[in-house]
Design a protein around this motif. Structure first.
Motif, mmCIF file in Angstrom:
data_model
loop_
_atom_site.group_PDB
_atom_site.id
_atom_site.type_symbol
_atom_site.label_atom_id
_atom_site.label_comp_id
_atom_site.label_asym_id
_atom_site.label_seq_id
_atom_site.Cartn_x
_atom_site.Cartn_y
_atom_site.Cartn_z
ATOM 1 N N ALA A 41 0.829 -1.203 0.000
ATOM 2 C CA ALA A 41 0.000 0.000 0.000
ATOM 3 C C ALA A 41 0.868 1.260 0.000
ATOM 4 C CB ALA A 41 -0.928 0.000 1.213
ATOM 5 N N ASN A 42 2.149 1.091 -0.274
ATOM 6 C CA ASN A 42 3.122 2.186 -0.350
ATOM 7 C C ASN A 42 3.382 2.851 0.996
ATOM 8 O OD1 ASN A 42 5.032 3.620 -1.836
ATOM 9 N ND2 ASN A 42 3.622 5.305 -2.213
ATOM 10 N N ILE A 43 3.206 2.112 2.076
ATOM 11 C CA ILE A 43 3.574 2.607 3.402
ATOM 12 C C ILE A 43 4.841 1.852 3.781
ATOM 13 C CG2 ILE A 43 2.897 2.809 5.826
ATOM 14 C CD1 ILE A 43 -0.038 2.821 4.855
ATOM 15 N N THR A 44 5.972 2.492 3.521
ATOM 16 C CA THR A 44 7.257 1.818 3.685
ATOM 17 C C THR A 44 8.187 2.513 4.678
ATOM 18 O OG1 THR A 44 8.123 3.045 1.787
ATOM 19 C CG2 THR A 44 7.212 0.840 1.348
ATOM 20 N N THR A 45 7.725 3.640 5.217
ATOM 21 C CA THR A 45 8.578 4.375 6.153
ATOM 22 C C THR A 45 7.791 4.689 7.425
ATOM 23 O OG1 THR A 45 7.948 6.559 5.326
ATOM 24 C CG2 THR A 45 9.845 5.497 4.252
ATOM 25 N N ALA A 51 1.810 9.262 9.275
ATOM 26 C CA ALA A 51 0.899 10.189 8.597
ATOM 27 C C ALA A 51 -0.409 9.519 8.165
ATOM 28 C CB ALA A 51 1.589 10.792 7.379
ATOM 29 N N THR A 52 -0.495 8.199 8.297
ATOM 30 C CA THR A 52 -1.682 7.464 7.863
ATOM 31 C C THR A 52 -2.599 7.219 9.056
ATOM 32 O OG1 THR A 52 -0.331 6.349 6.178
ATOM 33 C CG2 THR A 52 -2.499 5.402 6.657
ATOM 34 N N ALA A 74 -4.053 1.278 16.489
ATOM 35 C CA ALA A 74 -4.273 2.556 17.180
ATOM 36 C C ALA A 74 -2.987 3.217 17.648
ATOM 37 C CB ALA A 74 -5.220 2.346 18.363
ATOM 38 N N THR A 75 -1.982 2.447 18.062
ATOM 39 C CA THR A 75 -0.735 3.045 18.558
ATOM 40 C C THR A 75 0.382 3.062 17.518
ATOM 41 O OG1 THR A 75 0.175 0.966 19.415
ATOM 42 C CG2 THR A 75 -1.254 2.241 20.899
ATOM 43 N N TRP A 76 0.131 2.494 16.354
ATOM 44 C CA TRP A 76 1.201 2.400 15.362
ATOM 45 C C TRP A 76 1.704 3.765 14.910
ATOM 46 C CZ3 TRP A 76 -0.722 -2.005 11.595
ATOM 47 C CH2 TRP A 76 -0.857 -3.189 12.326
ATOM 48 N N GLY A 77 0.782 4.724 14.741
ATOM 49 C CA GLY A 77 1.174 6.075 14.328
ATOM 50 C C GLY A 77 2.046 6.754 15.371
ATOM 51 N N GLN A 78 1.664 6.605 16.633
ATOM 52 C CA GLN A 78 2.444 7.193 17.730
ATOM 53 C C GLN A 78 3.840 6.563 17.770
ATOM 54 O OE1 GLN A 78 0.782 6.448 21.607
ATOM 55 N NE2 GLN A 78 2.190 7.819 22.643
ATOM 56 N N THR A 81 5.882 7.759 14.794
ATOM 57 C CA THR A 81 6.338 9.148 14.977
ATOM 58 C C THR A 81 7.636 9.165 15.787
ATOM 59 O OG1 THR A 81 4.089 10.007 14.840
ATOM 60 C CG2 THR A 81 5.723 11.407 15.921
ATOM 61 N N LEU A 82 7.671 8.391 16.867
ATOM 62 C CA LEU A 82 8.876 8.318 17.694
ATOM 63 C C LEU A 82 10.038 7.713 16.912
ATOM 64 C CD1 LEU A 82 7.304 7.147 21.078
ATOM 65 C CD2 LEU A 82 8.200 9.423 20.544
ATOM 66 N N ALA A 83 9.755 6.636 16.170
ATOM 67 C CA ALA A 83 10.806 5.980 15.386
ATOM 68 C C ALA A 83 11.347 6.911 14.308
ATOM 69 C CB ALA A 83 10.270 4.693 14.765
ATOM 70 N N ALA A 84 10.467 7.633 13.627
ATOM 71 C CA ALA A 84 10.889 8.558 12.566
ATOM 72 C C ALA A 84 11.785 9.658 13.119
ATOM 73 C CB ALA A 84 9.672 9.162 11.874
ATOM 74 N N ALA A 85 11.529 10.046 14.374
ATOM 75 C CA ALA A 85 12.319 11.099 15.019
ATOM 76 C C ALA A 85 13.584 10.544 15.674
ATOM 77 C CB ALA A 85 11.470 11.817 16.058
#
Length: 105
Positions: A41-45, A51-52, A74-78, A81-85
């Motif tokens: 689904a092109n969610i690779t990062t 952002a999804t 439900a917690t995957w975005g949170q 966000t931490l992992a991306a930072a």
């Protein structure tokens, strides 16, 4: 001599392309199969996952396999966000409070 720099540039591009993907299995609740489904689904990062909306992630999972409605993103975005930072310590603390990506009861 001109051929060597061109070869180096191609190698660099390949290395950059490989780094365009994050290991989504570092997110509590995402295993190798779910990471593959998200990649399709092109969610690779981590950034794209963060952002999804979780509702959209649920739609993606169910569209792939109706049995995947059991997963709760439900917690995957949170977490993403931490992992991306690069906040790995904070991510670890959060994950210690989760089971399968969901808050412990």
């Amino acid at each position: 001599a001109a051929a060597k720099p061109k070869a180096a540039k191609k190698t660099t591009k390949k290395a950059v392309a490989k780094s365009d993907k994050d290991d989504l299995t570092k997110i509590e609740g995402i295993g190798a199969k779910l990471a593959t489904v998200l990649a399709e689904a092109n969610i690779t990062t981590f950034k794209k996952l963060a952002a999804t909306k979780s509702e959209k992630v649920v739609e993606i999972l169910i569209a792939y396999n109706p049995r995947y409605r059991m997963y709760n993103p439900a917690t995957w975005g949170q977490q993403a966000t931490l992992a991306a930072a690069g906040k790995w310590d904070e991510l670890k603390t959060l994950q210690d409070e989760l089971i399968g990506g969901k808050a412990k009861k």
